[in-house]
Design a protein around this motif. Structure first.
Motif, short mmCIF file in Angstrom:
data_model
loop_
_atom_site.label_atom_id
_atom_site.label_comp_id
_atom_site.label_asym_id
_atom_site.label_seq_id
_atom_site.Cartn_x
_atom_site.Cartn_y
_atom_site.Cartn_z
N THR A 450 -21.83 12.36 10.48
CA THR A 450 -20.87 11.27 10.63
C THR A 450 -21.52 9.91 10.38
O THR A 450 -22.72 9.73 10.53
CB THR A 450 -20.27 11.26 12.05
OG1 THR A 450 -21.32 11.10 13.02
CG2 THR A 450 -19.50 12.53 12.34
N ARG A 451 -20.67 8.98 9.99
CA ARG A 451 -21.03 7.57 9.91
C ARG A 451 -19.86 6.76 10.48
O ARG A 451 -18.73 7.23 10.53
CB ARG A 451 -21.30 7.14 8.45
CG ARG A 451 -22.54 7.76 7.84
CD ARG A 451 -23.81 7.28 8.49
NE ARG A 451 -25.00 7.78 7.83
CZ ARG A 451 -25.65 8.89 8.19
NH1 ARG A 451 -25.18 9.62 9.19
NH2 ARG A 451 -26.74 9.27 7.56
N LYS A 452 -20.15 5.54 10.88
CA LYS A 452 -19.14 4.67 11.47
C LYS A 452 -19.16 3.32 10.76
O LYS A 452 -20.22 2.71 10.60
CB LYS A 452 -19.42 4.47 12.96
CG LYS A 452 -18.36 3.67 13.71
CD LYS A 452 -18.69 3.62 15.19
CE LYS A 452 -17.63 2.88 15.98
NZ LYS A 452 -17.94 2.87 17.43
N ALA A 453 -17.99 2.88 10.30
CA ALA A 453 -17.89 1.63 9.56
C ALA A 453 -18.11 0.44 10.50
O ALA A 453 -17.45 0.32 11.53
CB ALA A 453 -16.52 1.52 8.89
N THR A 454 -19.03 -0.43 10.14
CA THR A 454 -19.30 -1.61 10.96
C THR A 454 -18.30 -2.73 10.67
O THR A 454 -18.21 -3.69 11.42
CB THR A 454 -20.72 -2.13 10.69
OG1 THR A 454 -20.86 -2.44 9.30
CG2 THR A 454 -21.76 -1.09 11.08
N GLU A 455 -17.56 -2.60 9.57
CA GLU A 455 -16.54 -3.56 9.18
C GLU A 455 -15.54 -2.83 8.30
O GLU A 455 -15.76 -1.68 7.91
CB GLU A 455 -17.16 -4.72 8.40
CG GLU A 455 -17.92 -4.25 7.16
CD GLU A 455 -18.71 -5.36 6.49
OE1 GLU A 455 -18.34 -5.73 5.36
OE2 GLU A 455 -19.69 -5.83 7.11
N GLU A 456 -14.43 -3.44 8.02
CA GLU A 456 -13.47 -2.81 7.10
C GLU A 456 -14.16 -2.60 5.76
O GLU A 456 -14.68 -3.55 5.16
CB GLU A 456 -12.22 -3.67 6.94
CG GLU A 456 -11.15 -2.99 6.10
CD GLU A 456 -9.89 -3.82 5.97
OE1 GLU A 456 -8.86 -3.44 6.54
OE2 GLU A 456 -9.96 -4.88 5.30
N SER A 457 -14.16 -1.37 5.28
CA SER A 457 -14.91 -1.04 4.07
C SER A 457 -14.03 -0.28 3.10
O SER A 457 -13.18 0.52 3.49
CB SER A 457 -16.14 -0.19 4.42
OG SER A 457 -17.01 -0.88 5.30
N GLU A 458 -14.27 -0.51 1.83
CA GLU A 458 -13.52 0.17 0.78
C GLU A 458 -14.34 1.31 0.23
O GLU A 458 -15.47 1.13 -0.19
CB GLU A 458 -13.16 -0.81 -0.33
CG GLU A 458 -12.22 -0.23 -1.38
CD GLU A 458 -11.83 -1.25 -2.42
OE1 GLU A 458 -12.71 -1.56 -3.25
OE2 GLU A 458 -10.69 -1.75 -2.40
#
Length: 573
Positions: A450-458
Motif C-alpha cells: 500500500t501507499r497513501k497520497a500525501t496530497e491530491e494526486s493524479e
C-alpha cells in the motif's frame, strides 16, 4: 470447487467470529448464484451494466457455465460503461483478455473478435473517479470477494482498467493495475505517496524501523543500516550462511517428513542470525521467533483490511494470536542484543556490531537502544519470512519439475564438485540462479502493498484524494501475460534465452523499486542461493503425499505454499 470452499470457509469464519452477519453471508451466496446465471446478449442494442444484486436478471437464461467468469465494472458517472471478463481459468488471469463494452459501439459489431476496436483496450470514460470494482455488496463492499480468493480477486481486477476503486466496508482504496502508473507512483512521484495502511499497522511490531519509517527518519536510518547489507558486505557473510545451511541439512533424517514452510523460516532465521549477529539463537528462542513471526505478520495484514478499527480489539483467533506473539518476538530480540553485547569482543565484525557502531553523519549520534531494537526486529521479520517463504516455493517447484532439479544437480557438480561454496563459484551457477529468479517471479510473496497520497494526486486519467489509500500487488504484476510469456508456467529458461531481455523497465521488481526498495535484496538473494545449493547437493526433497497436487497458495502476510510437507532422500546423480 476449491475456490468455493475457500470462500465459504472465509465467510463462515467471519460469521462465527461475529465479524460478518449471517444475513450478509446468505446475501453473498444468493449474489453468487445469480451471477452464475447472468447472460450478456450478443446484440449491442441490449448491452447494459449488470450487477449480481440486480432484480432484473430473470430475462437471462444462459447456462451457468457460459457466464461463470462474468463480472462488471461500474462507473458511477457513466452507468452504461462496463468491463467484462471472458471465461478462463482463474489461476491464469489475463490470458483471455478484458473486454470493454462501450455504448457507442456500432450495431452488430462483435466485441469478442480480436480485430474489434475495443477488444482488450481500456476505454477512457471521462470520469476522474476510478470505476468501482466488481463484487461490491452493501455494507461489506468487496471484503467477501477479497477473502474468498485474495490473489484471484486481485488478478481479475488487473484485467480491467488501470485504476479501480475498492471498498472494504466504509473504507475506500484504489487498486493500481498499470505498470506505467505503478512505476510513476514508486519512483518519479514517490514524494506524493507515503507508506500506506499496511505499514502503519506494522508500526505496532516494527516500531520506527527502516521498513515502516518515513521522511527524515527513514533517510537517516537508511544511511545507518545500508552498510551492513550492501552486496560487498553480504558476500562476506557467505561462510556463515553456508555453516547455518549445512547445520540444517545435517539435521534432516532420510524419509522423515517435515513442514517445509516452518522449517524454511527456521533456515532463514538461522542464516540471518549467524551472518548478521555472529551466532545462532538458543533452540527455545529460535522456536519462539519461528512461531511468532507468521502470527505477527498475518495480524498486521488482517488489521489493515478490517473495515473498522474497533475490529482490532475483537477477540477472534487472528487477533489473539497477534497479541500473544508480539511480546514473544520482542523478548527474543532483546535476547539477541543482550547476548551480542555480552560477547562483543569475541563475535567479530558482525552486521549487528556495524549497526551498534553506526553514527548519523550529520549529528554524529549512534542509534538509541529502542531504535536498535526496532531495526533488529525489522531485519528478522523481513529476512526470516521472505527468505523462508521463497525457499519453500523453490523446493516445491523443483520437486514437481524433476528435470529442472536434475539440471541444477549437474551444474552444481560441474562448477563446484566436492569443493567448498565460495562467492566465485556460486556466481557461476547460471541455471541455478535462473531457477531462483523464476521462483521470485512465479511466487512473488508480496501480494498486497500500500501507499497513501500525501496530497491530491493524479494517476493516469483519475484523481486520488489526499490521504487516499493505493493498493498494488507484485504477485499479480509478475503474472501479467503481457509481460511474461505463459506466466503461470515455471520456466527458468526465460531468464537465459533472451525472452526477458526486452522487458519494460521495472517490470520485474520482487523487492519493489524507488526510495522504498528493500535494502536487504542482495542479502536475501544470496542467502537463498546458499541454502538452495547446500540442500540440493545433499538431498532431494519429495512431496509426502499427492505429488504436490494438494499444495495451494495461501495469502497471509505473504503468499505461502499451504499444505507443503516433504521428506528428504539422498540426492541421485
Amino acid at each position: 470447487m476449491a475456490e468455493a470452499a475457500v470462500m465459504t470457509d472465509s465467510l463462515e469464519t467471519l460469521r462465527r467470529e461475529r465479524v460478518l452477519p449471517s444475513s450478509i453471508l446468505a446475501r453473498t451466496r444468493v449474489a453468487d448464484a445469480l451471477k452464475s446465471r447472468l447472460h450478456l446478449r450478443e446484440s449491442a442494442a441490449h448491452r447494459r451494466c449488470i450487477h449480481p444484486d440486480s432484480l432484473g436478471v430473470k430475462r437471462f437464461s444462459a447456462p451457468a457455465q457460459e457466464m461463470d467468469a462474468l463480472d462488471t465494472f461500474i462507473t458511477p458517472e457513466l452507468p452504461c460503461v462496463s468491463f467484462q471478463w471472458t471465461n478462463g481459468p482463474l489461476q491464469s488471469p489475463g490470458e483471455h483478455g478484458a473486454l470493454c463494452s462501450h455504448p457507442e459501439q456500432a450495431e452488430g459489431e462483435d466485441p469478442m473478435k480480436e480485430n474489434s476496436s475495443t477488444y482488450g483496450k481500456r476505454v477512457r470514460t471521462g470520469s476522474r473517479t476510478p470505476p468501482l470494482a466488481p463484487g461490491h455488496l452493501p455494507g461489506v463492499g468487496h471484503l467477501p470477494a477479497l477473502l474468498r480468493d485474495p490473489i484471484g480477486f486481485m488478478s481479475r481486477l488487473s484485467t480491467g482498467p488501470d485504476l479501480v476503486t475498492l471498498r472494504l466496508g466504509p473504507r475506500t482504496m484504489y487498486v493500481v493495475n498499470s505498470l506505467e502508473l505503478l512505476h510513476s507512483m514508486l519512483t518519479t512521484r514517490a514524494e506524493e505517496f507515503t507508506q500506506g495502511v499496511v505499514f502503519q499497522k506494522a508500526q505496532k511490531v516494527l516500531g520506527q524501523g527502516i521498513i515502516v519509517s518515513d521522511g527524515a527518519l527513514h533517510r537517516t536510518q537508511r544511511k545507518l543500516v545500508q552498510p551492513a547489507l550492501r552486496r560487498v558486505q553480504t558476500e562476506k557473510y557467505t561462510e556463515a550462511m553456508v555453516a547455518a545451511a549445512e547445520a540444517f541439512a545435517e539435521s534432516r533424517v532420510e524419509h522423515q517428513p517435515f513442514d517445509v514452510v516452518f522449517e524454511m523460516h527456521g533456515v532463514g532465521l538461522d542464516i540471518l542470525c549467524t551472518a548478521l549477529y555472529g551466532g545462532g539463537l538458543s533452540v527455545e528462542t529460535a522456536d519462539q521467533v519461528k512461531r511468532a513471526t507468521p502470527d505477527v505478520m498475518t495480524g498486521i495484514v488482517a488489521q489493515a483490511l478490517y473495515p473498522a478499527r474497533w475490529m482490532e480489539k475483537v477477540p477472534i483467533p487472528v487477533n489473539r494470536r497477534f497479541d500473544s506473539a508480539l511480546p514473544r518476538l520482542k523478548n527474543a530480540v532483546e535476547e539477541i542484543i543482550t547476548r551480542h553485547r555480552a560477547r562483543a569482543d569475541d563475535a567479530g565484525p558482525t552486521g549487528l556490531q556495524m549497526l551498534m557502531d553506526a553514527t548519523d553523519p550529520e549529528t554524529g549520534r549512534p542509534m538509541s537502544d529502542s531504535q536498535l531494537q526496532d531495526e533488529v526486529i525489522n531485519l528478522i521479520v523481513a529476512g526470516t519470512e521472505a527468505v523462508g517463504t521463497m525457499l519453500a516455493w523453490f523446493f516445491h517447484e523443483i520437486a514437481v519439475n524433476p528435470d529442472i532439479q536434475q539440471r541444477m544437480v549437474t551444474e552444481i557438480d560441474e562448477v563446484i564438485g566436492d569443493g567448498p561454496l565460495t562467492v566465485e563459484n556460486l556466481g557461476r551457477l547460471r541455471f541455478t540462479r535462473a531457477v531462483l529468479n523464476e521462483t521470485l517471479r512465479r511466487h512473488t510473496p508480496t501480494w498486497l502493498l500500500t501507499r497513501k497520497a500525501t496530497e491530491e494526486s493524479e494517476l493516469g486519467d483519475h484523481l486520488i484524494p489526499k490521504d487516499g489509500e493505493v493498493v498494488f500487488s507484485l504477485t499479480v504484476l509478475h503474472r501479467d501475460p503481457d509481460l511474461f510469456d505463459q506466466p503461470m508456467r515455471f520456466d527458468p529458461d526465460r531468464w537465459l534465452d533472451g525472452r526477458t531481455a526486452d522487458l519494460p523497465k521495472h517490470a520485474f521488481i520482487p523487492f519493489v523499486v524507488g526510495k522504498r526498495k528493500c535494502l536487504g535484496d542482495h542479502f536475501a538473494q544470496h542467502a537463498m542461493l546458499v541454502a538452495a545449493v547446500v540442500m540440493v547437493r545433499r538431498w532431494r526433497l519429495v512431496h509426502a503425499e499427492g505429488g504436490g497436487r494438494d499444495v495451494r497458495e495461501r495469502a497471509l502476510a505473504l503468499v505461502i505454499p499451504a499444505g507443503l510437507t516433504m521428506y528428504p532422500e539422498k540426492q541421485s546423480r
